[in-house]
Design a protein around this motif. Structure first.
Motif, PDB file in Angstrom:
ATOM      1  N   PHE A  35      43.203  36.109  64.934  1.00  0.00           N
ATOM      2  CA  PHE A  35      41.208  36.933  64.729  1.00  0.00           C
ATOM      3  C   PHE A  35      41.161  36.761  63.656  1.00  0.00           C
ATOM      4  O   PHE A  35      41.431  36.936  62.000  1.00  0.00           O
ATOM      5  N   LYS A  36      39.553  36.344  63.403  1.00  0.00           N
ATOM      6  CA  LYS A  36      38.761  36.493  61.898  1.00  0.00           C
ATOM      7  C   LYS A  36      37.682  37.060  62.915  1.00  0.00           C
ATOM      8  O   LYS A  36      36.668  36.971  62.954  1.00  0.00           O
ATOM      9  N   CYS A  37      36.367  38.436  61.928  1.00  0.00           N
ATOM     10  CA  CYS A  37      35.787  39.086  62.038  1.00  0.00           C
ATOM     11  C   CYS A  37      35.242  38.821  60.462  1.00  0.00           C
ATOM     12  O   CYS A  37      35.672  39.896  59.737  1.00  0.00           O
ATOM     13  N   ALA A  38      33.916  38.470  60.844  1.00  0.00           N
ATOM     14  CA  ALA A  38      32.523  38.341  59.337  1.00  0.00           C
ATOM     15  C   ALA A  38      32.362  39.718  59.300  1.00  0.00           C
ATOM     16  O   ALA A  38      31.376  39.975  58.749  1.00  0.00           O
ATOM     17  N   LEU A  39      32.733  41.058  60.610  1.00  0.00           N
ATOM     18  CA  LEU A  39      31.346  41.751  60.601  1.00  0.00           C
ATOM     19  C   LEU A  39      32.335  43.050  60.523  1.00  0.00           C
ATOM     20  O   LEU A  39      33.537  43.076  60.959  1.00  0.00           O
ATOM     21  N   THR A  40      31.841  44.547  59.902  1.00  0.00           N
ATOM     22  CA  THR A  40      32.537  45.328  59.546  1.00  0.00           C
ATOM     23  C   THR A  40      32.195  46.231  60.360  1.00  0.00           C
ATOM     24  O   THR A  40      32.970  47.789  60.630  1.00  0.00           O
ATOM     25  N   ASP A  45      36.647  47.129  65.371  1.00  0.00           N
ATOM     26  CA  ASP A  45      37.201  47.903  65.766  1.00  0.00           C
ATOM     27  C   ASP A  45      37.950  47.413  67.260  1.00  0.00           C
ATOM     28  O   ASP A  45      39.219  48.242  67.433  1.00  0.00           O
ATOM     29  N   ILE A  46      36.675  46.671  67.877  1.00  0.00           N
ATOM     30  CA  ILE A  46      37.450  46.715  68.842  1.00  0.00           C
ATOM     31  C   ILE A  46      38.518  45.404  69.819  1.00  0.00           C
ATOM     32  O   ILE A  46      39.644  45.478  69.417  1.00  0.00           O
ATOM     33  N   LEU A  47      38.552  44.501  68.304  1.00  0.00           N
ATOM     34  CA  LEU A  47      39.776  43.524  67.738  1.00  0.00           C
ATOM     35  C   LEU A  47      40.477  44.226  67.420  1.00  0.00           C
ATOM     36  O   LEU A  47      41.780  43.861  67.809  1.00  0.00           O
ATOM     37  N   ARG A  48      40.749  44.436  66.618  1.00  0.00           N
ATOM     38  CA  ARG A  48      41.927  45.498  66.048  1.00  0.00           C
ATOM     39  C   ARG A  48      42.242  46.222  66.712  1.00  0.00           C
ATOM     40  O   ARG A  48      43.836  46.130  66.685  1.00  0.00           O
ATOM     41  N   SER A 349      22.482  43.831  66.695  1.00  0.00           N
ATOM     42  CA  SER A 349      23.235  45.283  66.220  1.00  0.00           C
ATOM     43  C   SER A 349      24.340  45.740  67.580  1.00  0.00           C
ATOM     44  O   SER A 349      24.429  45.924  67.903  1.00  0.00           O
ATOM     45  N   LEU A 350      25.243  45.509  66.326  1.00  0.00           N
ATOM     46  CA  LEU A 350      26.300  46.111  66.611  1.00  0.00           C
ATOM     47  C   LEU A 350      26.810  46.800  66.306  1.00  0.00           C
ATOM     48  O   LEU A 350      27.949  48.155  66.416  1.00  0.00           O
ATOM     49  N   THR A 351      26.489  47.571  65.836  1.00  0.00           N
ATOM     50  CA  THR A 351      26.527  49.077  64.823  1.00  0.00           C
ATOM     51  C   THR A 351      25.694  50.472  66.041  1.00  0.00           C
ATOM     52  O   THR A 351      24.560  49.727  65.980  1.00  0.00           O
ATOM     53  N   ALA A 352      26.502  51.067  65.775  1.00  0.00           N
ATOM     54  CA  ALA A 352      25.882  52.050  67.224  1.00  0.00           C
ATOM     55  C   ALA A 352      25.039  53.317  66.184  1.00  0.00           C
ATOM     56  O   ALA A 352      26.064  53.829  64.750  1.00  0.00           O
ATOM     57  N   SER A 353      23.936  53.753  66.812  1.00  0.00           N
ATOM     58  CA  SER A 353      23.463  54.362  66.240  1.00  0.00           C
ATOM     59  C   SER A 353      23.503  56.437  66.895  1.00  0.00           C
ATOM     60  O   SER A 353      23.197  57.412  66.515  1.00  0.00           O
ATOM     61  N   SER A 354      23.981  56.140  67.777  1.00  0.00           N
ATOM     62  CA  SER A 354      24.610  57.911  68.385  1.00  0.00           C
ATOM     63  C   SER A 354      26.162  56.989  69.041  1.00  0.00           C
ATOM     64  O   SER A 354      26.266  56.726  69.422  1.00  0.00           O
ATOM     65  N   GLN A 355      27.239  57.949  69.507  1.00  0.00           N
ATOM     66  CA  GLN A 355      28.507  58.446  70.550  1.00  0.00           C
ATOM     67  C   GLN A 355      28.549  57.477  71.826  1.00  0.00           C
ATOM     68  O   GLN A 355      28.866  56.809  71.897  1.00  0.00           O
ATOM     69  N   GLU A 356      27.001  57.448  72.374  1.00  0.00           N
ATOM     70  CA  GLU A 356      26.860  57.224  73.621  1.00  0.00           C
ATOM     71  C   GLU A 356      26.483  55.301  73.675  1.00  0.00           C
ATOM     72  O   GLU A 356      27.137  54.674  74.115  1.00  0.00           O
TER      73      GLU A 356
END
Length: 441
Positions: A35-40, A45-48, A349-356
């Motif tokens: 796999f390749k992923c353009a996002l960080t 995290d999930i792909l790795r 957006s796949l960036t989390a704003s909280s643990q939930e």
């Protein structure tokens, strides 16, 4: 490789390399997925962490690419892909996700339904506010503006996100100033081309909780447009503004825009508390206040928005077999409990704003990868995978086993469970248990 040849090979396959054409869609189980992923963010995290998946370097060959839309625009037409390869966007996703194109497609689709099924059926498409593309429909907008003086309008750039470039107005002078030079960036000052916006009738009576405005973020996964195959995720969230709602201050973005990117810059924003409710909490709140039947109707109307919007672009989206797309729908609910479609995001957006929030997005992405099924574990007959429910498979999908009921016989219940309990771990264990048993044997 030339564009025409690349398209031909992508469509029919390359027999010399043993790739099957579209007449056979047998998926061989794969031991290793590159796999390749353009996002960080969360998706990386999930792909790795996914068993059997290996990250490849910039120039390495890949089986799966979570790309950004700029890569798609520049490279898709020139990239040869084997039968099993998957990427996370459709070639012209913008037909659904650009604010001006979706309105154009919905208007056209509404007219088509009215011709074919009558005016009553066409009203099922009346879920987006009155909208004009600017500057091309400026004169039509002015005509409508003068019919209803004093109401509030909202201007949105068609290709920007996270609340950038949005403003509210009630005076025509504000739009005249905008036409002159208000929408040019510093890089555009010398250009004659004006950035496209949409002028949209602002919903002045939003449903409020605790005096605050909110909208809903809902996730829809499309695996194919022809035939249309779409999954609805059980989880989502309500995004609240940080400031109590009022129409007396239309310049205050903290009142009117619910985007997290906007709200987290508010002086009194609390990152621990955030501005989100899980959609299960929201559904429970509404049920306690209005009753289960009213809430069931509201969520069924939201289902209608998802399906009608996808159908409106079904004939214009290039339905390449290598593509899938996870859309983020933004829905606003008014005081009459009517849902309105604000926009559809191709890159939610796949960036989390909280643990939930992080846990929600991790589960969402894991289940997305389960459905994409690079490992070749599924039968293709599943109606639920993790937190996703199959809501459309070239036609409505019934909640009942075996699709024994239909929309025509009166007992039909759609296979959607937005805001219900998401017991995904238990379901996945049951789903993949036969596979584990088979592997042990």
């Amino acid at each position: 490789m030339g564009t025409r040849r690349a398209r031909w090979r992508r469509l029919w396959g390359d027999r010399s390399r043993g790739v099957l054409g579209p007449w056979r869609r047998i998926r061989e189980p794969r031991a290793c997925i590159r796999f390749k992923c353009a996002l960080t963010n969360t998706i990386l995290d999930i792909l790795r962490r996914r068993p059997g998946w290996v990250e490849v370097k910039e120039e390495g060959e890949w089986d799966f690419y979570w790309c950004d839309v700029s890569w798609l625009r520049e490279n898709f037409d020139h990239t040869y892909m084997d039968e099993h390869v998957r990427i996370c966007h459709f070639r012209n996703h913008y037909e659904l996700t650009r604010k001006n194109y979706i309105v154009k497609n919905l208007k056209r689709f509404r007219k088509q339904i009215e011709r074919e099924a009558g005016k009553l059926e066409a009203t099922k498409c009346d879920f987006f506010p009155k909208t004009f593309e600017m500057p091309s429909e400026y004169h039509l907008f002015v005509e409508e503006f003068r019919k209803n003086p004093g109401i509030t309008w909202i201007m949105k750039p068609v290709a920007r996100s996270q609340g950038r470039g949005i403003f509210l107005f009630r005076k025509l002078k504000d739009v005249i100033d905008w036409r002159k030079d208000g929408v040019r960036t510093d890089d555009q000052k010398d250009e004659t081309q004006v950035e496209n916006y949409v002028a949209q009738c602002y919903i002045e009576n939003p449903y409020l909780i605790g005096g605050r405005k909110f909208d809903l973020r809902v996730y829809v996964l499309v695996m194919s447009y022809i035939p249309l195959k779409a999954w609805l995720y059980r989880d989502g969230f309500a995004r609240f503004s940080n400031t109590r709602f009022t129409l007396s201050s239309i310049d205050d973005h903290y009142v009117h825009l619910t985007n997290v990117a906007v709200q987290k810059t508010a002086p009194d924003y609390d990152p621990e508390k955030g501005c989100k409710w899980m959609i299960q909490r929201f559904r429970q709140y509404l049920t306690a206040k209005h009753g289960a039947e009213v809430v069931e109707t509201l969520f069924a109307e939201m289902d209608n928005i998802f399906i009608k919007s996808l159908q409106s672009v079904q004939k214009v989206i290039i339905s390449d077999k290598h593509c899938f797309e996870l859309y983020g729908y933004d829905i606003l609910i008014d005081q009459d409990l009517k849902p309105w479609l604000l926009e559809v995001n191709a890159s939610p957006s796949l960036t989390a704003s909280s643990q939930e929030d992080y846990e929600l997005k991790c589960h969402l992405l894991k289940d997305t990868l389960h459905i994409v099924d690079m490992e070749g574990r599924l039968t293709g007959k599943e109606k639920r995978i993790g937190g996703f429910d199959l809501m459309w498979n070239d036609g409505p999908v019934s909640r009942a086993e075996g699709n024994v009921d239909t929309p025509e016989n009166g007992s039909f219940m759609a296979n959607t469970h937005l805001g219900y309990n998401n017991d995904r771990k238990k379901q996945l264990k049951q789903l993949f248990k036969p596979l584990h048993t088979q592997q042990k044997v």
